[in-house]
Enzyme design. Structure first.
Site, PDB file in Angstrom:
ATOM      1  N   ASP A 525       0.855  -1.190   0.000  1.00  0.00           N
ATOM      2  CA  ASP A 525       0.000   0.000   0.000  1.00  0.00           C
ATOM      3  C   ASP A 525       0.889   1.237   0.000  1.00  0.00           C
ATOM      4  O   ASP A 525       2.123   1.138  -0.092  1.00  0.00           O
ATOM      5  CB  ASP A 525      -0.959  -0.009   1.188  1.00  0.00           C
ATOM      6  CG  ASP A 525      -0.229  -0.027   2.536  1.00  0.00           C
ATOM      7  OD1 ASP A 525       1.010   0.144   2.556  1.00  0.00           O
ATOM      8  OD2 ASP A 525      -0.901  -0.225   3.571  1.00  0.00           O
ATOM      9  N   ASP A 527       1.588   3.467   2.377  1.00  0.00           N
ATOM     10  CA  ASP A 527       2.482   3.539   3.537  1.00  0.00           C
ATOM     11  C   ASP A 527       3.661   2.587   3.391  1.00  0.00           C
ATOM     12  O   ASP A 527       4.802   2.929   3.710  1.00  0.00           O
ATOM     13  CB  ASP A 527       1.712   3.207   4.826  1.00  0.00           C
ATOM     14  CG  ASP A 527       1.233   4.473   5.529  1.00  0.00           C
ATOM     15  OD1 ASP A 527       1.620   5.557   5.074  1.00  0.00           O
ATOM     16  OD2 ASP A 527       0.478   4.364   6.504  1.00  0.00           O
TER      17      ASP A 527
END
Length: 661
Positions: A525, A527
Site C-alpha cells: 500500500d 504507507d
C-alpha cells in the site's frame, strides 16, 4: 599413479588445430559480455548507447546537432542523425565499402584517426560493429553525396551489398536494429525511462544538441506517441539545476568552471542546505563511476580555494584551529551539501578500476585542480556574501562530522565484530554461509511475527523495523547513526560504517557481511511504499556498496487473492486479477471472491511463504543503479524538503501507479 599413455594422447590432441580462431564478429557473438558488459537488461540498453555515441561523436566534431531515437512497434531501435553520414566508398585495404568495414570489423572507424575525431565516447571503435553482431537484423541507411545508400545485415553478416536506393538532399546516418533473442535470452524489451535517462544526460553533457526519444509502442490519451525532446542551451549548470530540483540551494546560480588550456574541462557546482555530497564525473561522455584523476583534481582545487579564502578573511573562527594553529578541517567538510558535475574530454583516456570506469591519466589531475582553483578564487572574491555562506556551511559540516564520528563509533561498538550480540528483535537463521543467507527487513512487529513463522529458518533471517525509519535525506549524519533502527540494521548485517579512502571515496568493508540477499518486505500500500523508499534512501546514502554489489532486493507481495472453492489464484497486478476473475468465474461475475491484501499481516504464514518468501515462487526485484545521476535526483526530489518538484513528479507519473483510496 600418472598414466603416461593418457598424457601423450592429451598432448597430441592439444595441437595447433586445437586453437580456435574466431573470425570477424564471431568473437562478439561467442562472448558478448566481454564487449557490452552483460546480456541482460543493462547490456540490451547498451546497444542503443553505442549507436547514439557515434552520432554524439559527429556532434562533438561539429557536424551534427540533431539525433532522433525511436523504439519501433516491433521493439527494434532506430537512431538517426544529421551528421556527415558514414563513408560508403571503397576501402583501400579491405576492398569493400567503408560502410561494411565499419559495421563488420572490430576497432574500425573514424575515431581512430586524429584527423576525424579529437575525442570520442563509446567503446572506442568496437560499438556499432558489436551492435550489428548482436542484432538479428540491422539496416544501415546513409545520406551523403546526394544519394541514399542502404545495406542490410543479420547477426553481423551482410545480406546485401551497399545499394543506392534514391536521391538525398540532406546528410546523415540511420541505423535500425533489432536485438537477437538468442543472445539476450532474459529480455529484448526496451524500457523508455532507462533510455530517456541516458539521452537526457547526454544532452546536458553536450549543450546545443537536440536529442529526441519516441516510443511507438505506446500511445497517450491524446493519441500521440510517448515522446520527449532533450535539449540544453547552457549544459552543466542546467544539469546541476535538474539534479538539485528537490533541494534548497545556497547560492542563486551554479558556479561554472571552463578551461581548454591542456584538455577541455567543463565543471558546474552548487551548494544546497542538505547533508549529502553528490559529485558526478565524466570522460568523453562516459560516466566514470569509480572517479579517477579528474575527480581528485577537482576535490583538491575546491578544498584549497575555500581553505585559502576562509583563512585569509578570518572566517573560520578560533575554535576551528588546534593548539598548534592548524586548521581542523577534513576534505569532506568542504563538500557537504555539494552537487557537482565534472566533464573532461581526453584524446587518449586510460581507464583503470574493476569496471574500467576510473580515469588514470596523470596529466588530468593538475589541469582540473588548477582550473577549479582559478574559477573558485574569482567567484569567492567577487561574491563575498555568498562566499561567507559557503564557509559557514563548511564550519557547520566540520562540527557535525565530529558529532557523527562519535555516533559512528557507538554503532561500531555495537556490531557483531565487537561482541555486543545481535539486535533483540532479529530472528536469525542457522546457516552461516553469507551467500546462502537472506535477511528480510519487515515493516512492523505484526508482519515480522508472520514472517518468522512462515520463513525457512535454515537460511532466512527476519528483522522487524518499528514504524518508519529516519529520513536520512533530511538528517545530518550524527542523527542517522543515533537512530536505533539504523543501528540495528548495521548490527544485523555485521558491517562497519563506510570510510573514506585515500581518494576521498567512501567504501564499506563487506568481508563480514552476514547476508548476500537483503530483502525489503513492506505492505503493498502507500504507507508500505513510503517505508520501502525510506529504507532504500538509507541504503543509497550510507550503504551504496550493498546496492552496487547486487545485495539489495524488494519483495513483491501479491495485491489480490481470487478464490473459487478450492481454486486459488494470487495476483500482483490489476490485469492479472481481471484474468483470474474471468477464468474462475467463466465469464460471470459470480461464484468467486476477491481478497485485497493491504498488509502483510493479513496473510497467514503459509500464504506469505507461498507468495513472497519461497524462492521457487516469489518475485524479487533486485535494486540496481544504471544511472546514478538520475537516481540521485529522484531520491533528493522524493525525500527532500522542496514540495513543488515532488508534486510535479507525482502528477506526471500518476498514470503509471495504482494508488488505493
Amino acid at each position: 599413479m600418472v598414466d603416461i599413455e593418457e598424457m601423450k594422447k592429451a598432448e597430441e590432441q592439444y595441437s595447433a588445430s586445437s586453437i580456435q580462431v574466431l573470425e570477424g564478429l564471431e568473437a562478439v557473438r561467442k562472448r558478448p559480455s566481454m564487449y557490452i558488459g552483460d546480456i541482460a537488461e543493462r547490456g540490451l540498453h547498451h546497444l542503443v548507447y553505442e549507436v547514439v555515441d557515434n552520432s554524439i561523436d559527429e556532434a562533438m566534431a561539429g557536424y551534427c546537432d540533431t539525433i532522433l531515437v525511436s523504439i519501433e512497434e516491433d521493439n527494434s531501435i532506430r537512431v538517426q542523425d544529421n551528421g556527415r553520414g558514414i563513408p560508403t566508398g571503397m576501402h583501400e585495404k579491405e576492398h569493400r565499402s567503408a560502410l561494411e568495414v565499419v559495421l563488420t570489423v572490430l576497432h574500425a572507424g573514424g575515431k581512430f584517426s586524429k584527423n576525424s575525431y579529437k575525442v570520442s565516447g563509446g567503446l572506442h571503435g568496437v560499438g556499432v560493429s558489436c551492435v550489428n553482431a548482436l542484432s538479428d537484423s540491422l539496416t544501415a541507411e546513409v545520406h551523403r553525396e546526394g544519394k541514399v545508400f542502404v545495406q542490410k545485415y543479420s547477426k553481423g553478416k551482410p545480406l546485401t551489398d551497399v545499394k543506392v536506393v534514391g536521391d538525398a538532399s540532406d546528410t546523415g546516418t540511420i541505423i535500425t536494429f533489432h536485438p537477437d533473442a538468442s543472445i539476450f535470452t532474459q529480455t529484448t524489451v526496451y524500457k523508455y525511462d532507462t533510455l530517456a535517462a541516458r539521452l537526457r544526460e547526454l544532452s546536458f553533457l553536450n549543450k546545443g544538441i537536440r536529442i529526441s526519444l519516441t516510443d511507438k509502442r505506446e500511445k497517450l490519451e491524446n493519441g500521440e506517441f510517448r515522446s520527449e525532446v532533450f535539449f540544453s542551451e547552457k549544459g552543466l549548470p542546467e544539469f546541476i539545476n535538474y539534479l538539485d530540483a528537490g533541494a534548497e540551494t545556497l547560492i542563486p546560480e551554479p558556479i561554472s568552471v571552463s578551461s581548454d588550456k591542456i584538455i577541455p574541462i567543463d565543471i558546474a557546482l552548487q551548494y544546497n542546505n542538505g547533508y549529502t555530497e553528490k559529485i558526478y564525473s565524466y570522460v568523453n561522455n562516459i560516466n566514470t563511476i569509480e572517479g579517477g584523476t579528474h575527480l581528485q583534481g577537482f576535490k583538491n582545487g575546491l578544498s584549497k580555494s575555500l581553505r585559502d579564502y576562509g583563512t585569509k578573511n578570518n572566517l573560520f573562527g578560533k575554535e576551528m584551529f588546534d593548539k598548534d594553529g592548524k586548521l581542523m578541517l577534513a576534505p569532506e567538510d568542504f563538500r557537504e551539501g555539494l552537487t557537482a558535475v565534472i566533464s573532461v574530454k581526453v584524446a587518449e583516456p586510460q581507464f583503470e578500476g574493476q569496471t574500467k570506469t576510473k580515469l588514470g591519466n596523470t596529466e588530468v589531475s593538475p589541469a582540473v585542480s588548477q582550473a577549479t582553483l582559478s574559477a573558485m578564487e574569482n567567484f569567492l572574491e567577487e561574491n563575498p556574501k555568498l562566499a561567507k555562506l559557503i564557509i559557514e556551511k563548511v564550519v557547520i559540516a566540520a562540527k557535525a562530522r565530529t558529532a557523527a564520528r562519535k555516533a559512528r563509533e557507538m554503532v561500531q561498538r555495537k556490531t557483531v565484530m565487537s561482541g555486543a550480540g545481535m539486535p533483540g528483535k532479529l530472528a536469525d537463521c542457522s546457516e552461516r554461509d553469507p551467500e546462502k543467507c537472506e535477511l528480510f527487513l519487515v515493516e512492523g512487529d505484526s508482519a515480522g511475527g508472520t514472517a518468522k513463522q512462515g520463513r525457512d529458518r535454515r537460511y532466512q533471517a527476519i528483522l522487524p523495523l518499528r514504524g518508519k525509519i529516519l529520513n536520512v535525506e533530511k538528517a545530518a549524519g550524527d542523527r542517522a547513526f543515533e537512530s536505533q533502527e539504523i543501528q540495528n540494521i548495521y548490527t544485523a548485517l555485521g558491517v562497519t560504517v563506510a570510510q573514506e579512502d585515500e581518494n576521498g571515496e567512501k567504501h564499506m568493508d563487506l568481508s563480514k557481511l552476514r547476508y548476500h540477499k537483503i530483502v525489503i518486505m513492506t505492505d503493498a500500500d502507500v504507507d508500505g511504499s513510503h517505508i520501502a523508499c525510506l529504507i532504500l534512501t538509507f541504503f543509497f546514502r550510507y550503504m551504496f556498496d550493498l546496492i552496487k554489489n547486487g545485495y539489495v532486493y524488494l519483495a513483491t507481495p501479491p495485491l489480490y487473492l481470487v478464490k473459487k472453492g478450492k481454486e486459488e489464484v494470487y495476483c500482483w497486478t490489476e490485469e492479472q486479477r481481471e484474468e483470474a476473475a474471468l477464468k474462475l468465474g467463466k465469464g460471470s461475475d459470480k461464484g468467486y471472491t476477491v481478497q485485497r491484501y493491504k498488509g502483510l499481516g493479513e496473510m497467514s504464514d503459509e500464504q506469505l511463504w507461498d507468495t513472497t518468501m519461497d524462492p521457487a515462487k516469489r518475485r524479487l526485484r533486485q535494486i540496481t543503479i544504471d544511472n546514478a545521476a538520475q537516481a540521485e535526483r529522484t531520491f533528493s526530489m522524493l525525500m527532500g524538503d522542496d514540495v513543488p518538484p515532488r508534486r510535479q513528479f507525482i502528477e506526471e507519473n500518476a498514470h503509471y501507479a495504482n494508488i488505493d483510496a
